[in-house]
Design a protein around this motif. Structure first.
Motif, PDB file in Angstrom:
ATOM      1  N   ASN A   1      -4.390   8.932  -7.810  1.00 53.88           N
ATOM      2  CA  ASN A   1      -4.875   7.691  -7.211  1.00 53.88           C
ATOM      3  C   ASN A   1      -5.790   7.982  -6.030  1.00 53.88           C
ATOM      4  OD1 ASN A   1      -2.854   5.590  -8.579  1.00 53.88           O
ATOM      5  ND2 ASN A   1      -1.668   7.375  -7.950  1.00 53.88           N
TER       6      ASN A   1
ATOM      7  N   LEU B   1      -0.505   1.837  -9.748  1.00 52.57           N
ATOM      8  CA  LEU B   1      -0.607   3.267  -9.488  1.00 52.57           C
ATOM      9  C   LEU B   1      -0.562   4.073 -10.778  1.00 52.57           C
ATOM     10  CD1 LEU B   1       1.782   3.540  -6.416  1.00 52.57           C
ATOM     11  CD2 LEU B   1      -0.702   3.654  -6.386  1.00 52.57           C
TER      12      LEU B   1
ATOM     13  N   SER C   1      -7.391   6.855 -10.736  1.00 49.65           N
ATOM     14  CA  SER C   1      -7.648   5.427 -10.574  1.00 49.65           C
ATOM     15  C   SER C   1      -8.046   5.186  -9.126  1.00 49.65           C
ATOM     16  CB  SER C   1      -6.412   4.600 -10.938  1.00 49.65           C
ATOM     17  OG  SER C   1      -5.334   4.901 -10.080  1.00 49.65           O
TER      18      SER C   1
END
Length: 403
Positions: free
Chosen positions: A135, A131, A356
């Motif tokens: 995210n 993480l 991400s």
């Protein structure tokens, strides 16, 4: 020099935090052991690639992170594969905000969740999610997005996890969560039948710790729209006390100075918001709840480490408003983490902004595979226009790994 100053001359790695400046040789000497590391590589072929940024963008302070010499070398080993650009950007944002608060005399509990590793689970193949601060989570309905959220919340509120495991599935699962507080901590959660066991740093504990707080909002139980906001409506939306809702509302101009210039609350609890930029009424009703969520999460994060989970919040929003929400959470001064589960493929384009991405892939039987591989994520970006989200993920299944 500005990068070092913004970091308080301390390494931005949350596992380190070493002071990088101090006395040197002689009565006037200064020893500097810090280094300005690049988030995206300074040149093509470097660690973490160029992220689609221009040469000029990669040379700015926003693409740098201050670290001690040891950590600066560590993050570039193996072409930077173990330390993604989104992870380094998260380290930088969190460290600078912590430094800003400390400079103002506010001691903030530092914490952030680094990873969730699934060892065994009735819905997932073994895998790990690393993480960052921001995210993205992609997956078809039934792929297990909600179950992943249950795993994150099981440290402090195991009821959702146990209700699903015991009543709906064979109750046999193991996961491991790592977080900083600011030292790296590790907890293992085991479920066997109706028995739930916790180990923290390899030591059995009778009750679960609460190292962080997870606040989850989704279209199943929330409507992300407010036509005429009131204190009562905001309190219901956030599931908090009305007086706490007032605190959140009055904090909006301070936390979003470039967005909201003022807020007034009437005697009857109606909320009137003065926006810096003009919004159509139809747009205000959708964007205002996200301002409230961001302010609420930030105030919560200043009391305890906080993760804000948004489960498919864009259901009734047009793409322009989706981008506004992404811009909102990309503001660098937030100190909470965000997990955004979305059906919006274009959200993947924001990875160079610090997001991400994790994809839940169809795998054996009813199980999903957890993937953060670049090829799987990039395939979402390369999907033909008009192709449904389910078709994209289905093509990424075990029999077809590309588009």
């Amino acid at each position: 020099m500005k990068l070092a100053q913004r970091a308080g001359f301390r390494c931005s790695n949350p596992q380190c935090g070493a002071l990088t400046i101090g006395p040197g040789a002689g009565p006037e000497g200064v020893s500097d052991t810090g280094t300005a590391a690049h988030i995206f590589a300074a040149a093509a072929g470097g660690p973490r690639g160029t992220g689609g940024l221009s040469d000029e963008e990669r040379s700015t302070i926003s693409n740098g992170i201050w670290m001690c010499a040891n950590c600066g070398r560590l993050v570039d080993v193996n072409a930077g594969k173990l330390y993604s650009a989104s992870l380094l950007r998260s380290w930088k944002d969190l460290h600078e905000n912590r430094t800003r608060l400390e400079q103002g005399g506010h001691v903030q509990p530092f914490g952030w969740v680094q990873s969730l590793e699934v060892a065994s689970h009735y819905l997932f193949m073994p895998g790990i999610i690393r993480l960052s601060k921001l995210n993205l989570l992609f997956g078809m309905n039934g792929s297990g997005k909600t179950r992943l959220f249950h795993l994150l919340t099981c440290m402090s509120s195991p009821q959702l996890l146990m209700d699903a495991a015991v009543l709906k599935y064979p109750a046999d699962l193991t996961c491991e969560i790592t977080w900083f507080d600011p030292a790296l901590r590790r907890a293992t959660v085991d479920v066997r039948g109706e028995a739930l066991a916790y180990h923290v740093d390899a030591r059995r504990v009778p009750l679960p710790p609460r190292p962080y707080r997870v606040w989850s909002f989704g279209t199943r139980n929330q409507t992300f729209a407010m036509d005429s906001p009131t204190i009562g409506g905001i309190a219901d939306f956030l599931d908090i006390d009305p007086w706490a809702a007032r605190t959140v509302v009055h904090s909006l101009p301070d936390l979003l100075p470039g967005v909201i210039s003022g807020v007034t609350v009437s005697d009857k609890g109606s909320v009137d918001v003065a926006y810096v930029r003009g919004w159509r009424a139809a747009d205000r009703r959708y964007i205002f709840p996200f301002y409230v969520l961001a302010a609420f999460a930030e105030l919560q994060a200043r009391s305890e480490p906080t993760i804000l989970v948004l489960d498919e919040p864009f259901t009734f929003m047009d793409p322009v408003m989706e981008l506004e929400v992404l811009d909102l959470f990309e503001l660098s001064h937030w100190t909470f983490q965000v997990i955004l589960a979305t059906f919006s493929p274009h959200a993947c384009d924001r990875r160079h902004q610090g997001w991400s991405a994790t994809v839940l892939m169809p795998a054996d039987g009813r199980k999903s595979r957890i993937s953060q591989e670049d090829g799987d994520v990039e395939a979402i970006n390369r999907a033909p226009e008009g192709e449904s989200w389910e078709e994209i993920i289905r093509k990424l299944g075990p029999n077809n790994r590309g588009l």
